[in-house]
Design a protein around this motif. Structure first.
Motif, PDB file in Angstrom:
ATOM      1  N   LYS A   1     -20.262  -1.548  -1.087  1.00  0.00           N
ATOM      2  CA  LYS A   1     -20.129  -1.497  -2.549  1.00  0.00           C
ATOM      3  C   LYS A   1     -18.729  -1.059  -2.981  1.00  0.00           C
ATOM      4  CE  LYS A   1     -25.022  -0.473  -3.366  1.00  0.00           C
ATOM      5  NZ  LYS A   1     -25.998   0.519  -3.915  1.00  0.00           N
ATOM      6  N   ALA A   2     -18.195  -0.070  -2.301  1.00  0.00           N
ATOM      7  CA  ALA A   2     -16.859   0.425  -2.667  1.00  0.00           C
ATOM      8  C   ALA A   2     -15.786  -0.626  -2.401  1.00  0.00           C
ATOM      9  CB  ALA A   2     -16.546   1.705  -1.899  1.00  0.00           C
ATOM     10  N   LEU A   3     -15.957  -1.413  -1.329  1.00  0.00           N
ATOM     11  CA  LEU A   3     -15.002  -2.471  -1.020  1.00  0.00           C
ATOM     12  C   LEU A   3     -15.029  -3.542  -2.107  1.00  0.00           C
ATOM     13  CD1 LEU A   3     -12.945  -3.429   1.093  1.00  0.00           C
ATOM     14  CD2 LEU A   3     -14.819  -4.636   2.242  1.00  0.00           C
ATOM     15  N   ASP A   4     -16.223  -3.883  -2.576  1.00  0.00           N
ATOM     16  CA  ASP A   4     -16.353  -4.872  -3.642  1.00  0.00           C
ATOM     17  C   ASP A   4     -15.788  -4.350  -4.963  1.00  0.00           C
ATOM     18  OD1 ASP A   4     -17.561  -6.682  -1.949  1.00  0.00           O
ATOM     19  OD2 ASP A   4     -19.611  -6.108  -2.517  1.00  0.00           O
ATOM     20  N   ALA A   5     -15.896  -3.029  -5.173  1.00  0.00           N
ATOM     21  CA  ALA A   5     -15.451  -2.443  -6.432  1.00  0.00           C
ATOM     22  C   ALA A   5     -13.947  -2.217  -6.490  1.00  0.00           C
ATOM     23  CB  ALA A   5     -16.169  -1.113  -6.664  1.00  0.00           C
ATOM     24  N   ALA A   6     -13.278  -2.258  -5.348  1.00  0.00           N
ATOM     25  CA  ALA A   6     -11.854  -1.921  -5.296  1.00  0.00           C
ATOM     26  C   ALA A   6     -10.965  -2.805  -6.173  1.00  0.00           C
ATOM     27  CB  ALA A   6     -11.372  -1.942  -3.843  1.00  0.00           C
ATOM     28  N   PRO A   7     -11.082  -4.130  -6.111  1.00  0.00           N
ATOM     29  CA  PRO A   7     -10.169  -4.967  -6.909  1.00  0.00           C
ATOM     30  C   PRO A   7     -10.262  -4.721  -8.408  1.00  0.00           C
ATOM     31  CG  PRO A   7     -11.260  -6.280  -5.214  1.00  0.00           C
ATOM     32  CD  PRO A   7     -11.968  -4.962  -5.251  1.00  0.00           C
ATOM     33  N   SER A   8     -11.474  -4.656  -8.934  1.00  0.00           N
ATOM     34  CA  SER A   8     -11.640  -4.491 -10.378  1.00  0.00           C
ATOM     35  C   SER A   8     -11.220  -3.110 -10.867  1.00  0.00           C
ATOM     36  CB  SER A   8     -13.100  -4.757 -10.778  1.00  0.00           C
ATOM     37  OG  SER A   8     -13.982  -3.848 -10.133  1.00  0.00           O
ATOM     38  N   ASN A   9     -11.192  -2.143  -9.959  1.00  0.00           N
ATOM     39  CA  ASN A   9     -10.803  -0.791 -10.336  1.00  0.00           C
ATOM     40  C   ASN A   9      -9.353  -0.469  -9.982  1.00  0.00           C
ATOM     41  OD1 ASN A   9     -13.315   0.717 -11.389  1.00  0.00           O
ATOM     42  ND2 ASN A   9     -14.082  -0.295  -9.549  1.00  0.00           N
ATOM     43  N   GLY A  10      -8.672  -1.426  -9.354  1.00  0.00           N
ATOM     44  CA  GLY A  10      -7.280  -1.215  -9.003  1.00  0.00           C
ATOM     45  C   GLY A  10      -7.062  -0.259  -7.851  1.00  0.00           C
ATOM     46  N   TRP A  11      -8.080  -0.092  -6.986  1.00  0.00           N
ATOM     47  CA  TRP A  11      -7.944   0.802  -5.846  1.00  0.00           C
ATOM     48  C   TRP A  11      -7.201   0.096  -4.712  1.00  0.00           C
ATOM     49  CZ3 TRP A  11     -13.890   1.896  -5.925  1.00  0.00           C
ATOM     50  CH2 TRP A  11     -14.202   2.660  -7.062  1.00  0.00           C
ATOM     51  N   SER A  12      -6.340   0.813  -4.041  1.00  0.00           N
ATOM     52  CA  SER A  12      -5.653   0.275  -2.871  1.00  0.00           C
ATOM     53  C   SER A  12      -6.606   0.291  -1.681  1.00  0.00           C
ATOM     54  CB  SER A  12      -4.416   1.114  -2.540  1.00  0.00           C
ATOM     55  OG  SER A  12      -3.470   1.076  -3.595  1.00  0.00           O
ATOM     56  N   VAL A  13      -6.538  -0.737  -0.848  1.00  0.00           N
ATOM     57  CA  VAL A  13      -7.336  -0.800   0.377  1.00  0.00           C
ATOM     58  C   VAL A  13      -6.355  -0.864   1.548  1.00  0.00           C
ATOM     59  CG1 VAL A  13      -9.061  -2.061   1.708  1.00  0.00           C
ATOM     60  CG2 VAL A  13      -9.230  -1.969  -0.797  1.00  0.00           C
TER      61      VAL A  13
ATOM     62  N   ILE B   1       0.830  -1.199   0.000  1.00  0.00           N
ATOM     63  CA  ILE B   1       0.000   0.000   0.000  1.00  0.00           C
ATOM     64  C   ILE B   1       0.872   1.260   0.000  1.00  0.00           C
ATOM     65  CG2 ILE B   1      -1.774   1.294   1.210  1.00  0.00           C
ATOM     66  CD1 ILE B   1      -2.735  -1.324  -0.058  1.00  0.00           C
ATOM     67  N   LYS B   2       1.824   1.308   0.917  1.00  0.00           N
ATOM     68  CA  LYS B   2       2.724   2.462   0.967  1.00  0.00           C
ATOM     69  C   LYS B   2       3.497   2.596  -0.336  1.00  0.00           C
ATOM     70  CE  LYS B   2       6.571   4.422   3.653  1.00  0.00           C
ATOM     71  NZ  LYS B   2       7.395   4.265   4.887  1.00  0.00           N
ATOM     72  N   GLN B   3       3.959   1.479  -0.874  1.00  0.00           N
ATOM     73  CA  GLN B   3       4.748   1.522  -2.100  1.00  0.00           C
ATOM     74  C   GLN B   3       3.911   2.010  -3.277  1.00  0.00           C
ATOM     75  OE1 GLN B   3       8.119   0.921  -1.934  1.00  0.00           O
ATOM     76  NE2 GLN B   3       8.035   1.929  -3.943  1.00  0.00           N
ATOM     77  N   SER B   4       2.620   1.668  -3.298  1.00  0.00           N
ATOM     78  CA  SER B   4       1.760   2.128  -4.392  1.00  0.00           C
ATOM     79  C   SER B   4       1.621   3.643  -4.384  1.00  0.00           C
ATOM     80  CB  SER B   4       0.376   1.468  -4.288  1.00  0.00           C
ATOM     81  OG  SER B   4      -0.350   1.949  -3.169  1.00  0.00           O
TER      82      SER B   4
END
Length: 343
Positions: A317-329, A50-53
């Motif tokens: 919804k945002a948690l489910d959408a994170a992987p497909s959108n490339g969002w860091s969690v 996460i930090k590296q991203s």
């Protein structure tokens, strides 16, 4: 304290009616001071993906000659406030303020002892208050906040913000800001970014203190608002707060607020709940290098642990959408060495 069974959109629509604060105040500057200390970037973040991203993104968009280079004028980053920059549990800070105002004014309104939703607010009956719905909260806000100038009301709020204490840590709410996120704000600004707060909270509630705490000036704060009007009173100009909602800066309203207030599409966005979903989509679903990050509340010992099953800051919804959108969690438990500056 039991959470109200109301949607975030309903709550922020009502709490957009909260006032402006001005003047000097003994707010903590510890977190902001530490965020500007020279040295290793993001010291309160754990080393990892996460930090590296974050570091990789900033390097890519700021390196001249890079295919991902973004001119400084276009380096816009937007941050939610509640649950992203400071705590939102056990309930939104502005809601705490509203309930305290009912109790403070109760001696002037003996009829409130038997009239709902005031009776429920005075007795701490959150179940009944929740059952009153949006209409009940509107009644509370308008009875205690409307019909006065911003200058008259700001004195009341200033007293509250300096004296009110969070029930868990017994500290001012302005000390309950997340040190890693304050460091992130400072790191981005040091690399030519403009950092904006885009929150469902009241815009006038946040603007007076965001620069002291986050380093974000008033003109870089976007939030929910009520209607106001200009009027001359006794030969003096005043802005009067009206009992009408003007704009709700939550959910789909966030991209609209960004467009109206900022005029540039962000290349990075940071949130923590479904109320930030559309802001994350607006910032990241475009050409060029983009960064979306969700703060995931996973640490019940140092802060709180919640996501899908909560009334405040629901992340589903945002948690489910994170992987497909490339969002860091970013997991608070795993990705933050420290949560608050006082820990």
């Amino acid at each position: 304290m039991t959470a109200l069974s109301l949607s975030r959109r309903s709550v922020v629509a009502i709490l957009g009616a909260l006032p402006v604060i001005s003047g000097s105040c003994l707010w903590s500057r510890v977190a902001f001071a530490q965020s500007t200390t020279p040295g290793t970037p993001l010291p309160s973040w754990s080393d990892g993906a996460i930090k590296q991203s974050i570091l990789d993104f900033v390097t890519a968009v700021t390196r001249e000659g890079s295919s991902d280079f973004v001119p400084p004028a276009e380096r816009v980053a937007t941050f939610d406030n509640d649950g992203t920059l400071w705590v939102e549990h056990p309930m939104y800070t502005q809601l705490v303020f509203a309930l305290d105002r009912v109790k403070a004014l109760a001696p002037q309104h003996p009829e409130w002892k038997d009239a709902q939703p005031f009776k429920a607010a005075l007795e701490g009956d959150m179940k009944t208050l929740a059952a009153s719905g949006e209409r009940g909260l509107v009644a509370l806000i308008m009875a205690t906040h409307a019909g006065m100038s911003t200058s008259e009301f700001e004195k009341i709020v200033l007293e509250w913000i300096t004296s009110a204490r969070d029930p868990r840590w017994k500290r001012p709410y302005t000390e309950l800001v997340y040190l890693p996120m304050v460091e992130l704000l400072g790191f981005l600004r040091a690399n030519g970014f403009q950092t904006f707060i885009v929150s469902g909270g009241g815009i006038e509630f946040m603007r007076p203190w965001t620069e002291r705490i986050y380093g974000v000036p008033p003109d870089q704060v976007v939030g929910s608002s009520i209607k106001t009007k200009f009027e001359m009173r006794d030969g003096k100009p005043e802005l009067l707060r009206l009992p009408e909602i003007d704009f709700i800066d939550d959910g789909p309203g966030k991209p609209v607020g960004i467009n109206e207030h900022i005029g540039r599409r962000p290349i990075a966005a940071f949130g923590n709940s479904d109320g930030d979903l559309e802001m994350l989509q607006w910032a990241t679903m475009a050409k060029g290098r983009r960064l979306g990050l969700i703060v995931h509340h996973t640490d019940g010992e140092r802060e709180y642990s919640y996501d899908r099953d909560t009334k405040f800051g629901r992340l589903d919804k945002a948690l489910d959408a994170a992987p497909s959108n490339g969002w860091s969690v970013a997991s608070i438990k795993n990705d933050w060495k420290r949560v608050f500056s006082f820990q």
